[in-house]
Structure formats: C-alpha cells, structure tokens
Design a protein around this motif. Structure first.
Motif, PDB file in Angstrom:
ATOM      1  N   ARG A 106      54.891  43.886  45.575  1.00  0.00           N
ATOM      2  CA  ARG A 106      54.127  44.879  46.351  1.00  0.00           C
ATOM      3  C   ARG A 106      54.582  46.295  46.027  1.00  0.00           C
ATOM      4  O   ARG A 106      53.770  47.217  45.903  1.00  0.00           O
ATOM      5  CB  ARG A 106      54.283  44.623  47.851  1.00  0.00           C
ATOM      6  CG  ARG A 106      53.495  43.462  48.348  1.00  0.00           C
ATOM      7  CD  ARG A 106      53.698  43.266  49.825  1.00  0.00           C
ATOM      8  NE  ARG A 106      52.947  42.119  50.295  1.00  0.00           N
ATOM      9  CZ  ARG A 106      53.257  41.407  51.349  1.00  0.00           C
ATOM     10  NH1 ARG A 106      54.314  41.715  52.081  1.00  0.00           N
ATOM     11  NH2 ARG A 106      52.521  40.380  51.711  1.00  0.00           N
ATOM     12  N   TYR A 128      53.325  47.209  42.582  1.00  0.00           N
ATOM     13  CA  TYR A 128      51.870  47.377  42.626  1.00  0.00           C
ATOM     14  C   TYR A 128      51.503  48.726  43.254  1.00  0.00           C
ATOM     15  O   TYR A 128      50.596  49.406  42.782  1.00  0.00           O
ATOM     16  CB  TYR A 128      51.229  46.229  43.402  1.00  0.00           C
ATOM     17  CG  TYR A 128      49.727  46.312  43.459  1.00  0.00           C
ATOM     18  CD1 TYR A 128      48.956  45.939  42.364  1.00  0.00           C
ATOM     19  CD2 TYR A 128      49.078  46.784  44.595  1.00  0.00           C
ATOM     20  CE1 TYR A 128      47.576  46.015  42.398  1.00  0.00           C
ATOM     21  CE2 TYR A 128      47.697  46.867  44.633  1.00  0.00           C
ATOM     22  CZ  TYR A 128      46.953  46.486  43.542  1.00  0.00           C
ATOM     23  OH  TYR A 128      45.586  46.583  43.576  1.00  0.00           O
ATOM     24  N   ASP A 137      51.447  51.369  40.824  1.00  0.00           N
ATOM     25  CA  ASP A 137      50.527  51.072  39.730  1.00  0.00           C
ATOM     26  C   ASP A 137      51.242  50.416  38.540  1.00  0.00           C
ATOM     27  O   ASP A 137      50.872  50.610  37.389  1.00  0.00           O
ATOM     28  CB  ASP A 137      49.769  52.326  39.290  1.00  0.00           C
ATOM     29  CG  ASP A 137      48.452  51.991  38.608  1.00  0.00           C
ATOM     30  OD1 ASP A 137      47.871  50.929  38.910  1.00  0.00           O
ATOM     31  OD2 ASP A 137      48.012  52.782  37.754  1.00  0.00           O
ATOM     32  N   VAL A 178      51.553  46.987  37.362  1.00  0.00           N
ATOM     33  CA  VAL A 178      50.964  45.680  37.656  1.00  0.00           C
ATOM     34  C   VAL A 178      51.621  44.530  36.897  1.00  0.00           C
ATOM     35  O   VAL A 178      51.345  43.370  37.196  1.00  0.00           O
ATOM     36  CB  VAL A 178      49.441  45.678  37.386  1.00  0.00           C
ATOM     37  CG1 VAL A 178      48.749  46.640  38.328  1.00  0.00           C
ATOM     38  CG2 VAL A 178      49.133  46.004  35.941  1.00  0.00           C
ATOM     39  N   TYR A 179      52.496  44.826  35.940  1.00  0.00           N
ATOM     40  CA  TYR A 179      53.162  43.768  35.183  1.00  0.00           C
ATOM     41  C   TYR A 179      54.633  43.708  35.548  1.00  0.00           C
ATOM     42  O   TYR A 179      55.345  44.711  35.506  1.00  0.00           O
ATOM     43  CB  TYR A 179      53.006  43.998  33.673  1.00  0.00           C
ATOM     44  CG  TYR A 179      51.571  43.988  33.231  1.00  0.00           C
ATOM     45  CD1 TYR A 179      50.846  42.801  33.217  1.00  0.00           C
ATOM     46  CD2 TYR A 179      50.931  45.163  32.865  1.00  0.00           C
ATOM     47  CE1 TYR A 179      49.517  42.780  32.830  1.00  0.00           C
ATOM     48  CE2 TYR A 179      49.602  45.156  32.471  1.00  0.00           C
ATOM     49  CZ  TYR A 179      48.908  43.954  32.457  1.00  0.00           C
ATOM     50  OH  TYR A 179      47.591  43.943  32.076  1.00  0.00           O
ATOM     51  N   VAL A 212      49.622  41.441  38.506  1.00  0.00           N
ATOM     52  CA  VAL A 212      49.000  41.576  39.818  1.00  0.00           C
ATOM     53  C   VAL A 212      47.791  42.499  39.687  1.00  0.00           C
ATOM     54  O   VAL A 212      47.950  43.688  39.459  1.00  0.00           O
ATOM     55  CB  VAL A 212      49.988  42.133  40.856  1.00  0.00           C
ATOM     56  CG1 VAL A 212      49.321  42.257  42.213  1.00  0.00           C
ATOM     57  CG2 VAL A 212      51.225  41.254  40.938  1.00  0.00           C
ATOM     58  N   ASN A 213      46.590  41.939  39.792  1.00  0.00           N
ATOM     59  CA  ASN A 213      45.336  42.688  39.753  1.00  0.00           C
ATOM     60  C   ASN A 213      45.299  43.720  38.621  1.00  0.00           C
ATOM     61  O   ASN A 213      45.170  44.920  38.890  1.00  0.00           O
ATOM     62  CB  ASN A 213      45.095  43.364  41.105  1.00  0.00           C
ATOM     63  CG  ASN A 213      43.682  43.887  41.223  1.00  0.00           C
ATOM     64  OD1 ASN A 213      42.799  43.484  40.499  1.00  0.00           O
ATOM     65  ND2 ASN A 213      43.482  44.798  42.146  1.00  0.00           N
ATOM     66  N   PRO A 214      45.374  43.293  37.380  1.00  0.00           N
ATOM     67  CA  PRO A 214      45.363  44.283  36.298  1.00  0.00           C
ATOM     68  C   PRO A 214      43.994  44.936  36.097  1.00  0.00           C
ATOM     69  O   PRO A 214      43.913  45.954  35.428  1.00  0.00           O
ATOM     70  CB  PRO A 214      45.759  43.465  35.074  1.00  0.00           C
ATOM     71  CG  PRO A 214      45.366  42.080  35.405  1.00  0.00           C
ATOM     72  CD  PRO A 214      45.503  41.936  36.887  1.00  0.00           C
ATOM     73  N   TYR A 215      42.927  44.380  36.688  1.00  0.00           N
ATOM     74  CA  TYR A 215      41.591  44.942  36.523  1.00  0.00           C
ATOM     75  C   TYR A 215      41.162  45.601  37.826  1.00  0.00           C
ATOM     76  O   TYR A 215      40.541  44.984  38.668  1.00  0.00           O
ATOM     77  CB  TYR A 215      40.602  43.844  36.117  1.00  0.00           C
ATOM     78  CG  TYR A 215      41.027  43.107  34.892  1.00  0.00           C
ATOM     79  CD1 TYR A 215      40.954  43.730  33.652  1.00  0.00           C
ATOM     80  CD2 TYR A 215      41.543  41.825  34.965  1.00  0.00           C
ATOM     81  CE1 TYR A 215      41.377  43.073  32.507  1.00  0.00           C
ATOM     82  CE2 TYR A 215      41.952  41.164  33.827  1.00  0.00           C
ATOM     83  CZ  TYR A 215      41.862  41.781  32.608  1.00  0.00           C
ATOM     84  OH  TYR A 215      42.286  41.134  31.493  1.00  0.00           O
ATOM     85  N   LYS A 216      41.465  46.864  37.987  1.00  0.00           N
ATOM     86  CA  LYS A 216      41.087  47.580  39.206  1.00  0.00           C
ATOM     87  C   LYS A 216      39.637  47.996  39.113  1.00  0.00           C
ATOM     88  O   LYS A 216      39.180  48.442  38.112  1.00  0.00           O
ATOM     89  CB  LYS A 216      41.966  48.801  39.419  1.00  0.00           C
ATOM     90  CG  LYS A 216      43.331  48.442  39.883  1.00  0.00           C
ATOM     91  CD  LYS A 216      44.051  49.720  40.224  1.00  0.00           C
ATOM     92  CE  LYS A 216      45.369  49.410  40.857  1.00  0.00           C
ATOM     93  NZ  LYS A 216      46.062  50.595  41.288  1.00  0.00           N
TER      94      LYS A 216
END
Length: 114
Positions: free
Chosen positions: A91, A94, A97, A99-100, A110-114
């Motif tokens: 968290r 994330y 920003d 995400v890896y 974690v949610n790499p495609y915003k």
C-alpha cells in the motif's frame, strides 16, 4: 559516533491487529495485562487519526517494522515479514506510484494499468 534515538516517553508501543474492513490496523497498546495476555488498544486510521479502542488477545498482534523500512523495494528486507507488514509495504509503495515490488525473485505488480 551517531546518536541512538530512544523512543519518546509518551510514545506507545505499536502493533498490527486484525480489522474487519482494512484487514489489519495499526494499534497503540494502551494497557497489556500480561497475566491474561490481553491488550487494550487504540486503533489508528490509515491517516494516523484515532479510530476506536478495542481489546485483543496478545497472540493476534504482529510487530511493526521500523519506519526506515517503509517502502522497501524487496519485501525480504523487512525485519518482520508477515501478512500485515507485506500489505502495508504494498500500500505504501502504491501510494507513491511504485507499482512493482519484489519478494526475493518474485515480482508483485499492483494495478500497473491506471
């Protein structure tokens, strides 16, 4: 020689405790009855404000990592590697920003495609 900073006297010990919504919540131990191993805890919201107080058995508490380890890129660097610290680190990264994250050779995205 670097100075060692001791915790403030008014600073309460913190642990992770189960939470029905968040999964785990950070809590400050107000009182620990060592005979019955029960803790009276002030739960904190993610923003640091106070949520409520609750009682927990000591065996459900999980130690909090030192602040210096917040946001490490490899979870194996965490001093205490358990579910709440892993979730907190993901968290935290994330929110920045990032995400890896790795756990050894395993890549967590974690949610790499915003």
């Amino acid at each position: 020689m670097p100075s060692t900073k001791s915790p403030k006297k008014d600073e309460l010990p913190k642990f992770w405790f189960p939470h029905p919504v968040e999964g785990y919540a950070l809590g400050e131990v107000l009182h620990h009855d060592e005979d019955r191993d029960e803790m009276n805890v002030r739960l904190l919201k993610p923003d640091g404000s106070t949520d409520k107080t609750a009682n927990f058995h000591g065996h459900v508490s999980k130690p909090v990592n030192p602040k210096i380890l917040d946001g490490v890129h490899d979870n194996t660097q965490l001093m205490h590697l358990h579910e709440p610290s892993l979730l907190f680190n993901l968290r935290y990264r994330y929110s920045k920003d990032l995400v890896y994250t790795y756990t050894g050779y395993i890549l967590i995205a974690v949610n790499p495609y915003k």
